[in-house]
Design a protein around this motif. Sequence first.
Motif, PDB file in Angstrom:
ATOM      1  N   PRO A  75      44.693  13.004  20.615  1.00  0.00           N
ATOM      2  CA  PRO A  75      46.046  12.493  20.750  1.00  0.00           C
ATOM      3  C   PRO A  75      46.991  13.485  20.066  1.00  0.00           C
ATOM      4  CG  PRO A  75      44.921  11.371  18.969  1.00  0.00           C
ATOM      5  CD  PRO A  75      43.922  12.295  19.602  1.00  0.00           C
ATOM      6  N   VAL A  76      48.248  13.456  20.447  1.00  0.00           N
ATOM      7  CA  VAL A  76      49.251  14.280  19.784  1.00  0.00           C
ATOM      8  C   VAL A  76      50.030  13.375  18.838  1.00  0.00           C
ATOM      9  CG1 VAL A  76      51.310  15.701  20.099  1.00  0.00           C
ATOM     10  CG2 VAL A  76      49.406  15.878  21.712  1.00  0.00           C
ATOM     11  N   TYR A  77      49.989  13.749  17.559  1.00  0.00           N
ATOM     12  CA  TYR A  77      50.734  13.044  16.512  1.00  0.00           C
ATOM     13  C   TYR A  77      51.687  14.038  15.866  1.00  0.00           C
ATOM     14  CZ  TYR A  77      46.786   9.680  16.527  1.00  0.00           C
ATOM     15  OH  TYR A  77      45.820   8.776  16.869  1.00  0.00           O
ATOM     16  N   SER A  82      45.413  15.874  16.331  1.00  0.00           N
ATOM     17  CA  SER A  82      44.941  14.991  15.267  1.00  0.00           C
ATOM     18  C   SER A  82      44.527  15.770  14.020  1.00  0.00           C
ATOM     19  CB  SER A  82      43.745  14.194  15.815  1.00  0.00           C
ATOM     20  OG  SER A  82      42.926  13.717  14.802  1.00  0.00           O
ATOM     21  N   GLY A  83      45.025  15.335  12.868  1.00  0.00           N
ATOM     22  CA  GLY A  83      44.660  15.958  11.607  1.00  0.00           C
ATOM     23  C   GLY A  83      43.183  15.794  11.291  1.00  0.00           C
ATOM     24  N   LEU A  85      40.812  15.737  13.485  1.00  0.00           N
ATOM     25  CA  LEU A  85      40.132  16.738  14.306  1.00  0.00           C
ATOM     26  C   LEU A  85      40.243  18.106  13.642  1.00  0.00           C
ATOM     27  CD1 LEU A  85      38.666  17.699  16.855  1.00  0.00           C
ATOM     28  CD2 LEU A  85      40.899  17.801  17.987  1.00  0.00           C
ATOM     29  N   LYS A  86      41.409  18.441  13.130  1.00  0.00           N
ATOM     30  CA  LYS A  86      41.594  19.728  12.445  1.00  0.00           C
ATOM     31  C   LYS A  86      40.652  19.830  11.259  1.00  0.00           C
ATOM     32  CE  LYS A  86      43.843  23.578  11.219  1.00  0.00           C
ATOM     33  NZ  LYS A  86      42.977  24.289  10.309  1.00  0.00           N
ATOM     34  N   THR A  87      40.491  18.747  10.525  1.00  0.00           N
ATOM     35  CA  THR A  87      39.588  18.745   9.377  1.00  0.00           C
ATOM     36  C   THR A  87      38.165  19.062   9.819  1.00  0.00           C
ATOM     37  OG1 THR A  87      40.996  17.152   8.235  1.00  0.00           O
ATOM     38  CG2 THR A  87      38.741  17.347   7.448  1.00  0.00           C
ATOM     39  N   LEU A  88      37.721  18.459  10.917  1.00  0.00           N
ATOM     40  CA  LEU A  88      36.379  18.737  11.425  1.00  0.00           C
ATOM     41  C   LEU A  88      36.259  20.187  11.885  1.00  0.00           C
ATOM     42  CD1 LEU A  88      33.521  18.040  12.355  1.00  0.00           C
ATOM     43  CD2 LEU A  88      34.534  17.129  14.462  1.00  0.00           C
ATOM     44  N   LEU A  89      37.226  20.660  12.646  1.00  0.00           N
ATOM     45  CA  LEU A  89      37.171  22.045  13.140  1.00  0.00           C
ATOM     46  C   LEU A  89      37.143  23.037  11.982  1.00  0.00           C
ATOM     47  CD1 LEU A  89      39.610  21.810  16.191  1.00  0.00           C
ATOM     48  CD2 LEU A  89      37.097  21.817  16.218  1.00  0.00           C
ATOM     49  N   ASP A  90      37.815  22.711  10.878  1.00  0.00           N
ATOM     50  CA  ASP A  90      37.811  23.585   9.704  1.00  0.00           C
ATOM     51  C   ASP A  90      36.429  23.721   9.075  1.00  0.00           C
ATOM     52  OD1 ASP A  90      40.517  24.131   9.891  1.00  0.00           O
ATOM     53  OD2 ASP A  90      41.108  22.690   8.343  1.00  0.00           O
TER      54      ASP A  90
END
Length: 187
Positions: A75-77, A82-83, A85-90
């Motif tokens: 989703p776009v927030y 998604s934050g 998702l960013k945490t996981l990708l990091d």
Amino acid sequence: MRVITLAGSPRIPSRSAALLDLARHWLEARDIVVSPWNLHNFAAEDLLYARFDSPAIIRFGEQLAAADGLIVATPVYKASFSGALKTLLDLLPERALENKVVLPLATGGTQAHMLAVDYALKPVLSALKAQEILHGVFADDSQIILNDQQATLAPPVEARFAESLQSFMRALGRNIHPGVRHHSVVT
């Protein structure tokens, strides 16, 4: 061929996860092995405290390494993905998407968020060394009707979605290297 789907919404159900479910059915009908993942597969503490040694994160990384492609939906927030998702990708290794075809999908409240994938998500996917990042699909919330069985897409989104999945299949076919043995994925 093997594909990982990753739902980047912290909510269940979600419109972005519904897009992934439709993509999974479409791919499986074409004999593609799909391993679905979502943020709820990971303990919140592992994400928040950057636990690279989390069993779930290690297992996800192993499956991703053995996959040919990734479809990620978010989703776009606040004009970005998604934050969570960013945490996981990091937490993924720098070259986690090397030799992978990636199809990004996004949903948002209005068409004003349409470019969030291009200026927010794609640079992160590129930093993870994705082989090819496809154009993807953005749908606003009014274009995805959720019901208890399956999501229904508005006709213009349905057409773009089908075209993107066709492009994903073609890109996967281009990305398969003759003579390279793909590893089994344990689910």
